[in-house]
Design an enzyme around this catalytic site. Structure first.
Site, PDB file in Angstrom:
ATOM      1  N   HIS A  13       0.742  -1.095   0.138  1.00 26.02           N
ATOM      2  CA  HIS A  13       0.054  -0.127  -0.112  1.00 26.02           C
ATOM      3  C   HIS A  13       0.671   1.433   0.022  1.00 26.02           C
ATOM      4  CE1 HIS A  13      -3.718  -2.304   0.541  1.00 26.02           C
ATOM      5  NE2 HIS A  13      -3.002  -3.133   1.430  1.00 26.02           N
ATOM      6  N   ASN A  21     -10.558  -3.262   1.616  1.00 25.78           N
ATOM      7  CA  ASN A  21     -10.045  -3.122   0.416  1.00 25.78           C
ATOM      8  C   ASN A  21     -11.289  -3.101  -0.865  1.00 25.78           C
ATOM      9  OD1 ASN A  21      -7.068  -3.741   0.539  1.00 25.78           O
ATOM     10  ND2 ASN A  21      -7.457  -5.628   1.055  1.00 25.78           N
TER      11      ASN A  21
END
Length: 570
Positions: free
Chosen positions: A116, A191
């Site tokens: 990320h 997500n």
């Protein structure tokens, strides 16, 4: 033993010296009495946080309202100046300004996130819209009354790419939200997909390594990529979502998000329910095709970041509806899917989603590094009424996420303003690097009996509502026939065009893997889910299809079994 006469002599000397105020060695330098005059200083104290507060205020001022200084606050005539001997001589070591700016510049970068790393974010608020429903299942204060607003920070990201990679790459998207509740910080780490590639936590570093760079070539390696996925078929549903057009969303605003993990909502009596959350975009779901995403990545690799920033800047505030799926422990016992399996969706048809609130992003960061790059999200940041389930990947993330922040930002990362709770923090954790908020002052740094810290009453007990039996099992899931249930559901839900896009996207990527056996195994996994899909991919990548069989049975066993491959039986 001292004689009687000698003891009498010692007693006499002691009395005499006590009366006269003398003792042996009283004139030794180290024992002289203080004969200094009384202090003439007046009582004085100051706020040691004054400098910090001044710098915080200064950071919001315009450049035209401040004067250039060195780091210590000393005014300096010009930022471009440096000291040297004459017109062509060497630099001077005494030039602290030059040393300071390079010392600072050399340390501007902190370690990027291992996953990320590429992301963008903004601030806003969450508003409760269905407290009546939520209070049936949880004592969470932030869900206790309709209209209650909680300030939030959200960060969107790709998963595998480095911080400078295109934000329109084919990749899952992270969607993390920090809720600054009245009773502590709650981080919901989501997500843009209801499932993930793994359900066994020890596989995570292996999986991420295959999505990054080869240790020798330092290039993305398609053999690595597909070797892992093909040898861990429980990932297939997520793979199919990734290689559909859902894998290239139109920026960050036009996508939904899911917790994926199962959590627990807890009531005041200790009873609890399983819960998953789903954030539904008010902007609608919109995606790029593979060709469009590649074009955008090449022409504007910051498309998603810019789209989010510009929309907020012009007052078009993006929003999402937060929904909850709730399942009782009793219903979970007979539910079709293991509720602790991160590779399985629950499905709205099986467990309806109910709106509990809405959130909006209304404020761009004033400083990206301070407010977004330093934002630290962790599922370990929980509040009363929100608890983890026994999902093994979630359990591992409870350690992994805060540990990554301690490495990247430091042990006191929760003192960074964007991470700080809005309610008072009082405990016995002290010191460490970059402790800047007073270090909890002069309060005892232990559980004192003379200056006692207040202890809140225990809200609920879990011991009668959550119990396990069994031995210490070396655990690894097995692939069973039910692992192909959601891939089939997903394939059948796609339009003909979306099916063709999925096939084309897989063939274009898998077909570049050099090793025949890796291409063949992956195509055969697709074929086991659906023969039309599998044969089309096999033809596209130049392999023949193998036939696989998988057992039925539980995902995890209650005994230790020795695996022969990446899973127990495959």
């Amino acid at each position: 033993m001292l004689s009687t006469p000698f003891r009498c002599l010692l007693a006499a000397v002691s009395v005499a010296t006590a009366v006269r105020g003398w003792y042996p060695g009283q004139d030794a330098p180290g024992l002289r009495r203080d004969t200094a005059p009384a202090s003439q200083a007046a009582a004085y104290s100051f706020d040691v946080s004054g400098g910090f507060n001044t710098q915080e205020q200064t950071s919001s001022m315009d450049a035209t309202d401040v004067e250039f200084t060195l780091e210590n606050g000393s005014p300096y005539p010009h930022p471009y100046e440096y000291q040297r001997i004459g017109s062509n001589g060497p630099l001077l070591l005494q030039d602290t300004h030059l040393l300071e700016i390079f010392g600072s510049f050399d340390r501007e970068r902190i370690p990027e996130r291992v996953v990320h790393a590429r992301g963008a974010g903004a601030h806003g608020y969450f508003e409760v819209t269905n407290a009546a429903f939520a209070k049936n299942y949880t004592i969470m204060d932030m869900l206790s009354e309709d209209g209650l607003r909680t300030p939030i920070t959200a960060r969107f990201s790709t998963v595998g790419g480095e911080s400078g990679s295109p934000d329109e790459a084919r990749d899952p998207r992270g969607f993390a939200v920090k809720f600054r509740t009245r009773k502590g910080v709650l981080d919901i780490v989501m997500n843009n997909t209801p499932v993930f590639f793994i359900r066994d936590p020890a596989k995570f570093p292996h999986f991420i390594h295959t999505q990054k760079r080869h240790p020798a070539s330092h290039l993305r390696d398609k053999d690595m990529f597909w070797d892992y996925l093909g040898s861990n078929p429980e990932s297939l549903y997520q793979v199919m979502r990734l290689f559909s057009d859902l894998g290239t969303p139109y920026g960050f605003r036009h996508m939904d998000a899911w917790t994926g993990h199962t959590y627990r909502w807890v009531k005041g009596d200790g009873t609890w329910s399983y819960v998953r959350l789903h954030a539904e975009s008010h902007q609608g779901t919109q995606n790029f095709t593979n060709a469009e995403a590649n074009t955008i990545a090449g022409t504007n690799p910051d498309f998603a970041t810019q789209d989010l920033y510009d929309s907020i800047q012009n007052g078009t505030f993006p929003g999402w509806t937060l929904k909850a799926q709730v399942l009782s422990p009793e219903a979970a016992q007979t539910f079709k899917y293991n509720v602790l399996d991160l590779t399985k969706d629950w499905g709205d048809d099986n467990v309806p989603s109910v709106e509990i609130g809405r959130f909006y992003l209304t404020q761009n960061p004033e400083n990206y590094f301070a407010e977004i790059e330093q934002a630290a999200f962790s599922p370990a940041n929980m509040v009363e009424g929100w608890e983890p389930s026994a999902d093994p990947v979630l359990q591992a993330r409870l350690f992994s996420y805060p540990d990554a922040h301690r490495y990247r930002l430091g042990v006191n990362h929760k003192q960074i303003p964007v991470n700080a709770p809005i309610n008072a923090v009082a405990n016995f954790e002290r010191d460490g690097r970059m402790n800047v908020n007073g270090n909890q002052g002069s309060r005892p740094n232990y559980m004192s009996t003379t200056d006692q810290i207040k202890l809140v009453p225990r809200t609920f007990v879990d011991d009668t509502h959550q119990q396990w039996t069994g031995g210490a099992v070396a655990s690894l899931s097995q692939v069973t026939e039910i692992d192909f249930d959601w891939p089939r559901i997903f394939w059948n839900s796609l339009s003909e065009q979306d099916q063709q896009n999925l096939i084309s996207n897989v063939v274009g990527h898998l077909g570049a893997a050099p090793t025949y056996s890796i291409r063949q195994r992956m195509a055969s996994i697709f074929n086991h889910a659906n023969s039309t899909l599998g044969k089309a991919i096999a033809n596209g990548v130049g392999v023949t299809v193998q036939t696989f069989t998988f057992p039925t049975g539980p995902t995890w066993l209650n005994t230790t079994e020795t695996p022969v491959g990446s899973t127990l039986d495959f």
